[in-house]
Scaffold this motif. Structure first.
Motif, PDB file in Angstrom:
ATOM      1  N   LEU A  57       0.861  -1.187   0.000  1.00 14.09           N
ATOM      2  CA  LEU A  57       0.000   0.000   0.000  1.00 14.09           C
ATOM      3  C   LEU A  57       0.895   1.235   0.000  1.00 14.09           C
ATOM      4  CD1 LEU A  57      -3.104   0.588   0.413  1.00 14.09           C
ATOM      5  CD2 LEU A  57      -2.580   0.807   2.834  1.00 14.09           C
ATOM      6  N   PRO A  58       0.745   2.101  -1.003  1.00 13.35           N
ATOM      7  CA  PRO A  58       1.602   3.299  -0.984  1.00 13.35           C
ATOM      8  C   PRO A  58       1.146   4.275   0.099  1.00 13.35           C
ATOM      9  CG  PRO A  58       0.142   3.309  -2.902  1.00 13.35           C
ATOM     10  CD  PRO A  58      -0.124   2.044  -2.173  1.00 13.35           C
ATOM     11  N   PRO A  59       2.094   4.926   0.772  1.00 15.72           N
ATOM     12  CA  PRO A  59       1.680   5.910   1.782  1.00 15.72           C
ATOM     13  C   PRO A  59       1.116   7.159   1.112  1.00 15.72           C
ATOM     14  CG  PRO A  59       4.076   5.810   1.611  1.00 15.72           C
ATOM     15  CD  PRO A  59       3.547   4.769   0.685  1.00 15.72           C
ATOM     16  N   THR A  60       0.220   7.829   1.809  1.00 17.09           N
ATOM     17  CA  THR A  60      -0.307   9.089   1.292  1.00 17.09           C
ATOM     18  C   THR A  60       0.774  10.160   1.392  1.00 17.09           C
ATOM     19  OG1 THR A  60      -2.469   8.412   2.119  1.00 17.09           O
ATOM     20  CG2 THR A  60      -2.235  10.721   1.493  1.00 17.09           C
ATOM     21  N   SER A  61       1.517  10.146   2.489  1.00 15.77           N
ATOM     22  CA  SER A  61       2.692  11.021   2.616  1.00 15.77           C
ATOM     23  C   SER A  61       3.667  10.389   3.597  1.00 15.77           C
ATOM     24  CB  SER A  61       2.279  12.420   3.059  1.00 15.77           C
ATOM     25  OG  SER A  61       1.707  12.368   4.341  1.00 15.77           O
ATOM     26  N   GLY A  62       4.840  10.980   3.681  1.00 19.81           N
ATOM     27  CA  GLY A  62       5.875  10.432   4.551  1.00 19.81           C
ATOM     28  C   GLY A  62       6.789   9.484   3.789  1.00 19.81           C
ATOM     29  N   THR A  63       7.858   9.090   4.446  1.00 14.51           N
ATOM     30  CA  THR A  63       8.810   8.192   3.794  1.00 14.51           C
ATOM     31  C   THR A  63       9.164   7.042   4.733  1.00 14.51           C
ATOM     32  OG1 THR A  63      10.685   9.414   4.677  1.00 14.51           O
ATOM     33  CG2 THR A  63       9.937  10.031   2.469  1.00 14.51           C
ATOM     34  N   ALA A  64       9.627   5.974   4.140  1.00 19.88           N
ATOM     35  CA  ALA A  64      10.121   4.855   4.956  1.00 19.88           C
ATOM     36  C   ALA A  64      11.150   4.086   4.144  1.00 19.88           C
ATOM     37  CB  ALA A  64       8.973   3.956   5.368  1.00 19.88           C
ATOM     38  N   ARG A  65      12.116   3.572   4.846  1.00 19.52           N
ATOM     39  CA  ARG A  65      13.115   2.702   4.219  1.00 19.52           C
ATOM     40  C   ARG A  65      13.106   1.389   4.969  1.00 19.52           C
ATOM     41  NH1 ARG A  65      16.145   5.588   0.717  1.00 19.52           N
ATOM     42  NH2 ARG A  65      17.808   4.061   0.540  1.00 19.52           N
ATOM     43  N   VAL A  66      13.040   0.328   4.206  1.00 20.49           N
ATOM     44  CA  VAL A  66      13.050  -1.012   4.799  1.00 20.49           C
ATOM     45  C   VAL A  66      14.233  -1.747   4.194  1.00 20.49           C
ATOM     46  CG1 VAL A  66      11.787  -3.200   4.972  1.00 20.49           C
ATOM     47  CG2 VAL A  66      10.552  -1.035   5.169  1.00 20.49           C
ATOM     48  N   ALA A  67      15.088  -2.272   5.046  1.00 20.87           N
ATOM     49  CA  ALA A  67      16.323  -2.940   4.607  1.00 20.87           C
ATOM     50  C   ALA A  67      17.172  -1.997   3.751  1.00 20.87           C
ATOM     51  CB  ALA A  67      16.007  -4.224   3.839  1.00 20.87           C
ATOM     52  N   GLY A  68      17.041  -0.713   3.991  1.00 18.54           N
ATOM     53  CA  GLY A  68      17.839   0.271   3.265  1.00 18.54           C
ATOM     54  C   GLY A  68      17.205   0.744   1.968  1.00 18.54           C
ATOM     55  N   PHE A  69      16.029   0.221   1.634  1.00 16.90           N
ATOM     56  CA  PHE A  69      15.381   0.594   0.370  1.00 16.90           C
ATOM     57  C   PHE A  69      14.120   1.420   0.626  1.00 16.90           C
ATOM     58  CE2 PHE A  69      17.324  -3.662  -0.439  1.00 16.90           C
ATOM     59  CZ  PHE A  69      18.344  -3.223  -1.255  1.00 16.90           C
ATOM     60  N   ASP A  70      13.901   2.385  -0.245  1.00 18.22           N
ATOM     61  CA  ASP A  70      12.727   3.247  -0.127  1.00 18.22           C
ATOM     62  C   ASP A  70      11.469   2.454  -0.504  1.00 18.22           C
ATOM     63  OD1 ASP A  70      12.080   6.535  -0.332  1.00 18.22           O
ATOM     64  OD2 ASP A  70      10.636   5.183  -1.271  1.00 18.22           O
ATOM     65  N   ILE A  71      10.453   2.498   0.343  1.00 16.16           N
ATOM     66  CA  ILE A  71       9.270   1.649   0.100  1.00 16.16           C
ATOM     67  C   ILE A  71       8.460   2.088  -1.117  1.00 16.16           C
ATOM     68  CG2 ILE A  71       8.989   0.830   2.478  1.00 16.16           C
ATOM     69  CD1 ILE A  71       6.670   2.933   2.701  1.00 16.16           C
ATOM     70  N   VAL A  72       8.621   3.346  -1.533  1.00 15.54           N
ATOM     71  CA  VAL A  72       7.866   3.813  -2.701  1.00 15.54           C
ATOM     72  C   VAL A  72       8.682   3.644  -3.979  1.00 15.54           C
ATOM     73  CG1 VAL A  72       6.743   5.812  -3.774  1.00 15.54           C
ATOM     74  CG2 VAL A  72       6.511   5.425  -1.311  1.00 15.54           C
ATOM     75  N   LYS A  73       9.944   4.042  -3.900  1.00 11.80           N
ATOM     76  CA  LYS A  73      10.750   4.050  -5.131  1.00 11.80           C
ATOM     77  C   LYS A  73      11.416   2.706  -5.417  1.00 11.80           C
ATOM     78  CE  LYS A  73      11.797   8.925  -4.440  1.00 11.80           C
ATOM     79  NZ  LYS A  73      12.690   9.718  -3.632  1.00 11.80           N
ATOM     80  N   GLU A  74      11.585   1.893  -4.386  1.00 15.43           N
ATOM     81  CA  GLU A  74      12.322   0.634  -4.576  1.00 15.43           C
ATOM     82  C   GLU A  74      11.534  -0.568  -4.060  1.00 15.43           C
ATOM     83  OE1 GLU A  74      16.911   1.735  -4.029  1.00 15.43           O
ATOM     84  OE2 GLU A  74      15.663   2.544  -2.427  1.00 15.43           O
ATOM     85  N   GLY A  75      10.225  -0.551  -4.392  1.00 13.99           N
ATOM     86  CA  GLY A  75       9.333  -1.628  -3.921  1.00 13.99           C
ATOM     87  C   GLY A  75       9.867  -3.034  -4.179  1.00 13.99           C
ATOM     88  N   PRO A  76      10.269  -3.364  -5.424  1.00 15.55           N
ATOM     89  CA  PRO A  76      10.736  -4.736  -5.688  1.00 15.55           C
ATOM     90  C   PRO A  76      11.938  -5.134  -4.828  1.00 15.55           C
ATOM     91  CG  PRO A  76      10.248  -3.607  -7.743  1.00 15.55           C
ATOM     92  CD  PRO A  76      10.145  -2.581  -6.655  1.00 15.55           C
ATOM     93  N   LYS A  77      12.845  -4.183  -4.562  1.00 14.95           N
ATOM     94  CA  LYS A  77      14.020  -4.497  -3.727  1.00 14.95           C
ATOM     95  C   LYS A  77      13.594  -4.751  -2.285  1.00 14.95           C
ATOM     96  CE  LYS A  77      17.523  -2.126  -6.431  1.00 14.95           C
ATOM     97  NZ  LYS A  77      18.283  -0.887  -6.589  1.00 14.95           N
ATOM     98  N   VAL A  78      12.620  -3.962  -1.832  1.00  9.87           N
ATOM     99  CA  VAL A  78      12.109  -4.178  -0.473  1.00  9.87           C
ATOM    100  C   VAL A  78      11.521  -5.581  -0.374  1.00  9.87           C
ATOM    101  CG1 VAL A  78      10.355  -3.474   1.213  1.00  9.87           C
ATOM    102  CG2 VAL A  78      11.619  -1.731  -0.049  1.00  9.87           C
ATOM    103  N   ARG A  79      10.717  -5.945  -1.369  1.00 15.98           N
ATOM    104  CA  ARG A  79      10.042  -7.258  -1.328  1.00 15.98           C
ATOM    105  C   ARG A  79      11.041  -8.408  -1.346  1.00 15.98           C
ATOM    106  NH1 ARG A  79       6.254  -4.248  -4.309  1.00 15.98           N
ATOM    107  NH2 ARG A  79       7.060  -4.818  -6.345  1.00 15.98           N
ATOM    108  N   THR A  80      12.179  -8.196  -1.986  1.00 14.56           N
ATOM    109  CA  THR A  80      13.193  -9.254  -2.008  1.00 14.56           C
ATOM    110  C   THR A  80      13.793  -9.452  -0.614  1.00 14.56           C
ATOM    111  OG1 THR A  80      13.705  -8.596  -4.249  1.00 14.56           O
ATOM    112  CG2 THR A  80      15.314  -9.986  -3.188  1.00 14.56           C
ATOM    113  N   ALA A  81      13.855  -8.362   0.140  1.00 16.98           N
ATOM    114  CA  ALA A  81      14.527  -8.422   1.442  1.00 16.98           C
ATOM    115  C   ALA A  81      13.624  -8.857   2.584  1.00 16.98           C
ATOM    116  CB  ALA A  81      15.115  -7.050   1.759  1.00 16.98           C
ATOM    117  N   ILE A  82      12.311  -8.760   2.359  1.00 12.59           N
ATOM    118  CA  ILE A  82      11.396  -9.013   3.489  1.00 12.59           C
ATOM    119  C   ILE A  82      10.597 -10.301   3.310  1.00 12.59           C
ATOM    120  CG2 ILE A  82      11.105  -6.542   3.957  1.00 12.59           C
ATOM    121  CD1 ILE A  82       8.262  -6.846   2.640  1.00 12.59           C
TER     122      ILE A  82
END
Lengths: 325, 257
Positions: A57-82
């Protein structure tokens, strides 16, 4: 499986149709290898937060990084790490446990030569070897949850999201799952983001706890730190037949300020902590007051929730249910 | 991992699911052949109408089960996807590197396998009861390819409805609607022999008529390139449109970043 990045979120907001702000500006930081308990009643925004952090789910605003990857701009990389086990054990009742794992491994690109061994390893890990070739439709709730966990681990993620993993489970299944989650963090170094509405789960498992209510984090820290914020323990005396609560209250008030107790009992928050207990017993005895029960309560996370929101977690559950109805 | 490999994994699951739901197999085999038997027995005097294109109503009507079987494909593809949405399995898939297009095509792969088997069965039933294929063996192969293509097109339509509504019930509600569409086609009579003007007009504008007529031409006419062109054209158009719609609906449904 040690890793350099955990989870960081800043001002995370999610608004739904009708202007409902399910998550209203969350800031959090989860260190690598940590178990972070996200505690709150139904409808507090826990699952929405997990959906955003897992890129569903994309956030309406704000930012987050998971495993060092941006959840909006680097979704596929996040999914690989989690890995993620979401609120309902999302399984196909017509497939067997082993078929689920084979499919999950295949879709994550695990080579065919390793798939069978990896599936078997995970089945053993979650104690489903004997049921591996049975259709999931015949599994118990606990077995489904364990398979769900195994599926989330198929591609060896460094960060694991567990959305209310033990809801609806019996005590034994819950305890087994706690053991496995703790082992993942302690032995394999997996970062665990765990949402729960069970105080004892957050207390037993989490290194740190974030308490969420109405989309806001209202308190954060280790369970011990949070309880220490509330401070002193309470003592509750329940009068035996013949004794009056008023008489007990008069004595107890010498040792601390009154606080909410059960319907029959009288409770105070102790001014000097546990050391007051002996004095209370002596004072009650000298007045000849007989008690049915005298209980010392250490501060719980529910006390923290009560202090931060003005409601108990249980009361909040009922309130949320009424709002949803 | 290649998209083709992903399609294969999803298709394998789709086939397994279908094989483990007897109702999904039994109905597409039993109902169309039962209706074929009943209708061709009841309407066989229609062959005496001047200008009727065949002296066997059974041969004329044999195209019907292929289309009805394809309608079952709509329901199966749709309800399976709707179940995945409702159970959260779609979210599980969304957390893997699976491409959206591969999910839809894979799902339809399972439908295609079932449809292929169904179509071989319908053709075998026809041949056993004495229908002679005017287009020969090659025509039989083309018939199965066309009918399987039609099933894929209808399956994609079912997938679109499932992805838009997220409800198996809504997909099942579509089935009667399509069935009415089937009856308002040239299913029972050639269009030039339909006397009611409104019915003939509706049947002429109904794409299902052209799908049926293409299949039928292979059975009772031989190689009618115009009928085949229209049938393949409409099947291709329907499949393409439904796939585009299903993909669009999937993008709306899957909000992953």
């Amino acid at each position: 499986m040690a890793q350099a990045h955990g989870i960081e979120a800043e001002g995370l907001v999610r608004t739904f149709k009708g202007g409902i702000r399910a998550v209203d500006g969350i800031d959090l930081r989860v260190e690598p290898g940590e178990i972070y308990g996200f505690l709150g009643p139904n409808g507090a925004g826990k699952s929405t937060t997990v959906h955003m952090l897992t890129t569903l789910l994309p956030p309406t605003s704000g930012t987050a990084r998971v495993a060092g990857f941006d959840i909006v701009k680097e979704g596929p990389k996040v999914r690989t790490a989690i890995g993620a086990a979401l609120q309902e054990a999302a399984l196909d009742s017509l497939l067997t446990g082993r078929e689920h794992l084979n499919l999950q491994c295949a879709l994550h690109g695990i080579p065919r030569s390793e798939r069978r061994a990896r599936s078997q390893e995970l089945l053993e890990r979650v104690g489903l070897t004997l049921a591996a070739d049975r259709k999931v439709g015949g599994y118990s709730g606990g077995m489904k949850r364990r398979l769900d966990l195994a599926l989330a681990l198929a591609h060896r993620p460094t960060i694991l999201f567990l959305d209310e993993p033990t809801t609806g489970l019996d005590v034994q299944s819950r305890s087994a799952l706690w053991g496995e989650v703790a082992r993942l963090a302690r032995e394999d170094g997996v970062t665990v983001f765990l949402t729960t509405q069970y105080l004892e789960e957050a207390d037993a498992l989490a290194d740190r706890v974030g308490i969420i209510d109405h989309g806001h984090i209202v308190a954060e820290g280790t369970p011990a730190q949070l309880k220490a914020q509330i401070g002193r323990p309470t003592v509750e005396a329940t009068p035996a037949d013949g004794a009056t609560p008023e008489a007990i209250a008069r004595i107890l008030e010498r040792f601390g300020e009154p606080t909410g107790g059960s319907a029959k009992g009288v409770a105070v928050r102790l001014e000097h902590g546990v050391s007051d207990l002996a004095g209370i017993v002596r004072a009650l005895d000298s007045e000849g007051i007989k008690l049915e029960n005298l209980a010392l309560h250490a501060p719980s996370l529910d006390d923290v929730f009560l202090a931060k929101t003005g409601r108990s977690l249980e009361g909040a559950e009922e309130e949320e249910a009424e709002v949803e109805a | 991992m290649s998209a083709l490999a992903q399609v294969g994994y999803v298709a394998r699951r789709s086939v397994l699911r279908t094989a483990r739901q007897p109702a999904n197999i039994i109905f597409p085999f039993v109902f169309p052949t039962a209706l074929l038997a009943v209708t061709s027995a009841g309407l066989s005097p229609a062959t005496k109408i001047p200008g009727f294109p065949s002296d066997s109503f059974l041969a004329f009507f044999l195209a019907f089960p292929f289309i009805q079987g394809a309608l079952f494909a709509t329901m199966n593809a749709g309800t399976d996807l709707a179940r995945d949405i409702q159970s959260g399995f779609l979210n599980r898939l969304a957390l893997t590197p699976l491409r959206g297009g591969a999910l839809i095509v894979g799902q339809l792969g399972g439908i295609a396998v079932l449809a292929f088997i169904q179509n071989c069965y319908y053709l075998a039933v026809g041949l056993i009861v004495g229908v002679r294929l005017e287009s020969g063996i090659v025509g039989g192969i083309v018939l199965i390819i066309l009918a399987t293509g039609v099933a894929i097109a209808f399956g994609a339509l079912g997938a679109f409805f499932a992805l838009r509504t997220g409800s198996g019930e809504a997909v099942q509600g579509l089935f009667p609607l399509l069935f009415v569409g089937l009856f308002l086609s040239s299913m029972n009579l050639p269009r030039n022999l339909i006397e009611a003007d409104w019915f003939r007009t509706v049947a002429t504008f109904n794409p299902i008529s052209y799908l049926i007529e293409g299949l039928r031409s292979l059975i009772i006419t031989g190689w009618d390139w115009e009928a085949l062109g229209l049938a393949f054209g409409f099947a291709g158009l329907l499949a393409a449109a439904a796939m585009v719609l299903a993909n669009w609906a999937l993008q709306l449904r899957l909000t992953r970043t």
